[in-house]
Motif scaffolding. Structure first.
Motif, short mmCIF file in Angstrom:
data_model
loop_
_atom_site.label_atom_id
_atom_site.label_comp_id
_atom_site.label_asym_id
_atom_site.label_seq_id
_atom_site.Cartn_x
_atom_site.Cartn_y
_atom_site.Cartn_z
N ARG A 17 35.97 38.13 34.77
CA ARG A 17 36.95 37.14 35.25
C ARG A 17 38.08 36.90 34.25
N ILE A 18 38.11 37.66 33.17
CA ILE A 18 39.18 37.54 32.18
C ILE A 18 40.08 38.77 32.32
N ILE A 19 41.37 38.51 32.57
CA ILE A 19 42.34 39.59 32.76
C ILE A 19 43.55 39.34 31.87
N GLU B 92 36.64 42.12 43.13
CA GLU B 92 36.81 42.31 44.57
C GLU B 92 35.59 41.81 45.34
N SER B 93 34.40 41.97 44.77
CA SER B 93 33.19 41.48 45.45
C SER B 93 33.17 39.96 45.53
N GLU B 94 33.96 39.31 44.68
CA GLU B 94 34.09 37.84 44.71
C GLU B 94 35.28 37.39 45.54
N GLY B 95 35.99 38.34 46.16
CA GLY B 95 37.10 38.00 47.02
C GLY B 95 38.47 38.07 46.37
N VAL B 96 38.57 38.54 45.14
CA VAL B 96 39.85 38.67 44.46
C VAL B 96 40.51 39.96 44.95
N ALA B 97 41.73 39.84 45.43
CA ALA B 97 42.46 41.00 45.94
C ALA B 97 43.39 41.56 44.86
N PHE B 98 43.54 42.86 44.86
CA PHE B 98 44.45 43.55 43.95
C PHE B 98 45.60 44.14 44.75
N SER B 99 46.79 44.09 44.18
CA SER B 99 47.95 44.70 44.81
C SER B 99 47.87 46.22 44.65
N SER B 100 48.78 46.93 45.26
CA SER B 100 48.77 48.39 45.17
C SER B 100 49.00 48.89 43.75
N ASP B 101 49.61 48.05 42.90
CA ASP B 101 49.81 48.45 41.50
C ASP B 101 48.70 47.94 40.58
N GLY B 102 47.59 47.49 41.16
CA GLY B 102 46.43 47.09 40.38
C GLY B 102 46.50 45.73 39.74
N LYS B 103 47.30 44.83 40.30
CA LYS B 103 47.46 43.49 39.73
C LYS B 103 46.85 42.43 40.64
N GLY C 281 46.58 42.12 35.24
CA GLY C 281 45.89 43.40 35.30
C GLY C 281 44.63 43.44 34.47
N ILE C 282 43.92 44.51 34.65
CA ILE C 282 42.70 44.77 33.89
C ILE C 282 43.09 45.51 32.62
N SER C 283 42.64 45.02 31.49
CA SER C 283 43.02 45.61 30.21
C SER C 283 42.13 46.77 29.79
N THR C 284 40.92 46.82 30.27
CA THR C 284 40.01 47.90 29.91
C THR C 284 40.39 49.15 30.69
N PRO C 285 40.67 50.23 29.99
CA PRO C 285 41.02 51.47 30.71
C PRO C 285 39.88 51.90 31.63
N THR C 286 40.24 52.42 32.77
CA THR C 286 39.20 52.84 33.73
C THR C 286 38.43 54.04 33.23
N ASP C 287 38.96 54.77 32.26
CA ASP C 287 38.23 55.93 31.76
C ASP C 287 37.31 55.60 30.59
N ARG C 288 37.31 54.38 30.12
CA ARG C 288 36.47 53.98 29.00
C ARG C 288 35.18 53.38 29.53
N GLU C 289 34.17 54.20 29.62
CA GLU C 289 32.86 53.80 30.14
C GLU C 289 32.97 53.21 31.55
N ASP C 290 34.08 53.46 32.19
CA ASP C 290 34.35 53.01 33.55
C ASP C 290 34.28 51.49 33.71
N LYS C 291 34.46 50.74 32.62
CA LYS C 291 34.40 49.28 32.71
C LYS C 291 35.57 48.70 33.48
N GLY C 292 36.73 49.35 33.43
CA GLY C 292 37.87 48.86 34.20
C GLY C 292 37.59 48.90 35.69
N SER C 293 37.02 50.00 36.14
CA SER C 293 36.67 50.12 37.57
C SER C 293 35.59 49.11 37.94
N LEU C 294 34.60 48.94 37.07
CA LEU C 294 33.55 47.97 37.32
C LEU C 294 34.13 46.56 37.40
#
Length: 108
Positions: A56-58, A82-93, A63-76
């Motif tokens: 919940r910290i961004i 999103e599972s809590e209902g937070v929507a992301f824009s097309s640019d990931g914000k 945006g998400i600060s953790t790169p998605t390629d670093r242990e996949d934590k950004g994707s997680l």
């Protein structure tokens, strides 16, 4: 544990599902407006021990600060939000005007 760290942990534990705070916002509300990097260190070293909702910290741009390629934590992180209902824009914000949470008494 220093008082700043204790305040940060308590604050992060209070963030309700479906809401977010920024690193700088947490730091300022905990008493150190210039301590955003400390928030990152606290999350990294204490999330598991204190069962913190780290996802919940961004960043200040929504945006998400953790790169998605670093242990996949950004994707997680995005999946958890999103599972809590937070929507992301097309640019990931996240729309901070909609999803940002303010602890009682904080007016940033």
């Amino acid at each position: 544990m220093i008082p700043f760290t204790e305040r940060v942990i308590r604050m992060i534990q209070q963030i309700p599902p479906g809401r977010v705070m920024t690193y700088g916002q947490v730091a300022a509300a905990a008493g150190n407006p210039r301590g955003a990097r400390q928030i990152s260190c606290i999350l990294h070293s204490m999330s598991a021990k204190h069962d913190l909702p780290w996802h919940r910290i961004i960043n200040a741009q929504g945006g998400i600060s953790t790169p998605t390629d670093r242990e996949d934590k950004g994707s997680l992180q995005q999946e958890l939000l999103e599972s809590e209902g937070v929507a992301f824009s097309s640019d990931g914000k996240v729309d901070l005007n909609k999803y940002r949470w303010f602890p009682e008494g904080e007016y940033i």
